[in-house]
Enzyme design. Structure first.
Site, PDB file in Angstrom:
ATOM      1  N   VAL A  38       5.748  -6.641 -10.152  1.00 45.25           N
ATOM      2  CA  VAL A  38       5.639  -5.460  -9.539  1.00 45.25           C
ATOM      3  C   VAL A  38       6.610  -5.429  -8.513  1.00 45.25           C
ATOM      4  O   VAL A  38       6.472  -6.367  -7.392  1.00 45.25           O
ATOM      5  CB  VAL A  38       4.130  -5.232  -9.284  1.00 45.25           C
ATOM      6  CG1 VAL A  38       4.219  -3.880  -8.535  1.00 45.25           C
ATOM      7  CG2 VAL A  38       3.388  -5.115 -10.507  1.00 45.25           C
ATOM      8  N   CYS A  39       7.501  -4.605  -8.401  1.00 40.82           N
ATOM      9  CA  CYS A  39       8.387  -4.575  -7.189  1.00 40.82           C
ATOM     10  C   CYS A  39       7.746  -3.486  -6.005  1.00 40.82           C
ATOM     11  O   CYS A  39       7.368  -2.387  -6.372  1.00 40.82           O
ATOM     12  CB  CYS A  39       9.791  -3.999  -7.484  1.00 40.82           C
ATOM     13  SG  CYS A  39      10.708  -3.914  -5.965  1.00 40.82           S
ATOM     14  N   LEU A  40       7.349  -4.232  -5.064  1.00 46.09           N
ATOM     15  CA  LEU A  40       6.636  -3.394  -4.068  1.00 46.09           C
ATOM     16  C   LEU A  40       7.515  -2.885  -2.955  1.00 46.09           C
ATOM     17  O   LEU A  40       6.852  -2.239  -2.041  1.00 46.09           O
ATOM     18  CB  LEU A  40       5.474  -4.526  -3.312  1.00 46.09           C
ATOM     19  CG  LEU A  40       4.381  -4.921  -4.157  1.00 46.09           C
ATOM     20  CD1 LEU A  40       3.609  -6.039  -3.316  1.00 46.09           C
ATOM     21  CD2 LEU A  40       3.539  -3.751  -4.796  1.00 46.09           C
TER      22      LEU A  40
END
Length: 105
Positions: free
Chosen positions: A102-104
């Protein structure tokens, strides 16, 4: 981040205090359709469930995320993994990868 979380022997009092405040605030203030469960033995390990809002491309979709708060939180972002990927076969969004990343940003 499973290995990293497994190697943690205990949480610092500073991290425990911070997580207690933040999780408490989240439990009473999350938007509709977002649910959070904290591990009964480890406050730094959580699972979130998000139900896609009406009128969005994700309407009625149910998405699960594993979340780990590193010992250096909040200086370091939480680690997050989407576990709703159709066994690694489906990418719902450009920031949600089939391997769970997951790219935050």
């Amino acid at each position: 981040f499973k290995k990293e979380a497994k190697n943690v022997k205990g949480l610092s009092s500073k991290l425990m205090s911070r997580l207690t405040r933040e999780v408490g605030a989240m439990m009473n203030g999350l938007p509709p359709g977002i649910f959070l469960r904290v591990d009964s033995k480890r406050m730094d390990v959580m699972r979130a469930m998000i139900i896609g809002p009406q009128g969005s491309p994700y309407t009625n979709g149910v998405f699960f995320f594993d979340i780990y708060m590193p010992s250096t939180y909040p200086s370091v972002s939480p680690k997050c993994k989407i576990i709703t990927t159709g066994r690694g076969s489906f990418r719902f969004n450009a920031n949600l990868y089939t391997n769970g990343k997951v790219c935050l940003s």
